[in-house]
Design an enzyme around this catalytic site. Structure first.
Site, PDB file in Angstrom:
ATOM      1  N   SER A 288       0.864  -1.177   0.000  1.00 48.79           N
ATOM      2  CA  SER A 288       0.000   0.000   0.000  1.00 48.79           C
ATOM      3  C   SER A 288       0.905   1.232   0.000  1.00 48.79           C
ATOM      4  CB  SER A 288      -0.855  -0.066   1.276  1.00 48.79           C
ATOM      5  OG  SER A 288      -1.512   1.150   1.511  1.00 48.79           O
ATOM      6  N   CYS A 289       0.318   2.412  -0.298  1.00 49.45           N
ATOM      7  CA  CYS A 289       1.106   3.654  -0.195  1.00 49.45           C
ATOM      8  C   CYS A 289       0.120   4.812  -0.129  1.00 49.45           C
ATOM      9  CB  CYS A 289       2.090   3.789  -1.348  1.00 49.45           C
ATOM     10  SG  CYS A 289       1.327   3.854  -2.980  1.00 49.45           S
ATOM     11  N   GLY A 290       0.338   5.884  -0.900  1.00 50.07           N
ATOM     12  CA  GLY A 290      -0.573   7.028  -0.883  1.00 50.07           C
ATOM     13  C   GLY A 290      -1.752   6.809  -1.822  1.00 50.07           C
TER      14      GLY A 290
END
Ligand SMILES: *[C@@H]1O[C@H](CO)[C@@H](O)[C@H](O)[C@H]1NC(C)=O
Length: 330
Positions: A288-290
């Site tokens: 996951s990230c932004g």
């Protein structure tokens, strides 16, 4: 099939090399095309500029330049097709309030791939090499893995997609030929079906928090200051990260010149961040990230460079998680 292909260069070496025709450069070119050099049969996860220069005319291969149209116009690898990152990623098709950087419509993607000469039918299996730019922050580098992920979704088996290590700057730093000439692609038939096997939604992620001790990890690719909540990115409504998520800033997978760190260094980095609980086959890692860019970099490194086969991708990432009211941890 493979053994006879492997033998070809060896047999070629036994042919008499004194004929007049072989001395003419035209004949040499035809011979070059007819006999695939042994090295070209090894199509890895990342390829070097020299490999690409040597092998691009020998294989059914499309080189896709992901840099901006302006950068492509100035100079590019001969024969490479311009497909700036944003249309491919569908970023530019997003309406106000939509999640950023989601996967494109499958039918649009398949039509696009066929139009640039990517064949996928019983008789064709075009390989693709992705060429990204290099910058700080590492968004240009992340375009390569993001498009590789998009191509996986398109149904191209992972073994058919590679990234030029170090992107276009690596090509120019080796003084290999570049051009301003724009090739005309020969369309091919692209028949496949979407692969969603590696995509997970927000409910799935919510069911996997606090399971590190069972070998289930959520791995966040954002920078440390974003992960720990001291910086709030514009697309997230609240600071922090998904509870129990570990942090491996994706920027760290590249060297300053935009090439990938060695698999040895990458594995050490992973062990440093999540210890030895993460196994290649036991449990699971959800990246996951932004908005889904840096997470693609982690997905690429884990699955293609380190051989993990139990990785899932949360495209909604912090944007969806924070905006839909799920708990944030600081
Ligand atoms: C968050 O990360 C930044 C960047 O590494 C660091 O300077 C800061 O001290 C960290 N803050 C907290 C609360 O851990």
């Amino acid at each position: 099939m493979l053994p006879s292909l492997v033998l070809l260069p060896a047999i070629a070496g036994l042919l008499p090399s004194v004929s007049a025709a072989a001395l003419s450069s035209n004949a040499q070119k035809i011979e070059d095309r007819a006999i695939t050099p042994l090295a070209c049969l090894f199509f890895g996860d990342i390829v070097s500029p020299w490999w690409l220069n040597r092998c691009k005319q020998h294989l059914d291969m499309v080189v896709i330049d992901l840099r901006s149209a302006e950068e492509y116009a100035v100079s590019h690898i001969p024969g490479s097709i311009s497909a700036p990152f944003e249309p491919i990623s569908a970023w530019s098709q997003m309406g106000p309030g939509d999640l950023l950087l989601e996967l494109p419509e499958y039918n649009d993607l398949a039509a696009f791939l066929g139009s640039i000469g990517v064949g996928n039918s019983p008789s064709t299996a075009t390989k693709i090499v992705l060429v990204n730019g290099v910058g700080v922050p590492a968004f240009p580098q992340a375009a390569g893995p993001r498009v590789a992920l998009t191509l996986k979704f398109a149904g191209l088996s992972t073994g058919r997609v590679a990234i030029l290590d170090g992107g276009f700057p690596a090509w120019t730093s080796e003084s290999l030929p570049s051009t301003t000439e724009v090739p005309v692609p020969v369309p091919k038939t692209f028949i496949s079906s979407p692969d969603r096997s590696f995509l997970v939604d927000i409910n799935y992620v919510a069911s996997k928090i606090n399971k590190n001790r069972q070998g289930i990890f959520i791995l966040d690719g954002r920078d440390q200051a974003v992960y720990n909540g001291s910086i709030l990115e514009e697309w997230a409504q609240r600071p922090g990260h998904i509870p129990s998520a570990k942090n491996l800033p994706t920027q760290k997978v590249w060297n300053p010149d935009g090439s990938f760190k060695s698999t040895f260094e990458l594995l050490a980095l992973l062990r440093q961040q999540i210890g030895y609980g993460a196994s290649r086959s036991y449990g699971e890692i959800i990246v996951s990230c932004g908005v889904g860019g840096y997470a693609s970099g982690l997905y690429w490194v884990l699955t293609r460079m380190l051989g993990f086969d139990n990785v899932k991708f949360f495209d909604g990432s912090a944007q969806q998680w924070s905006n839909e009211g799920y708990p944030m941890e600081l």
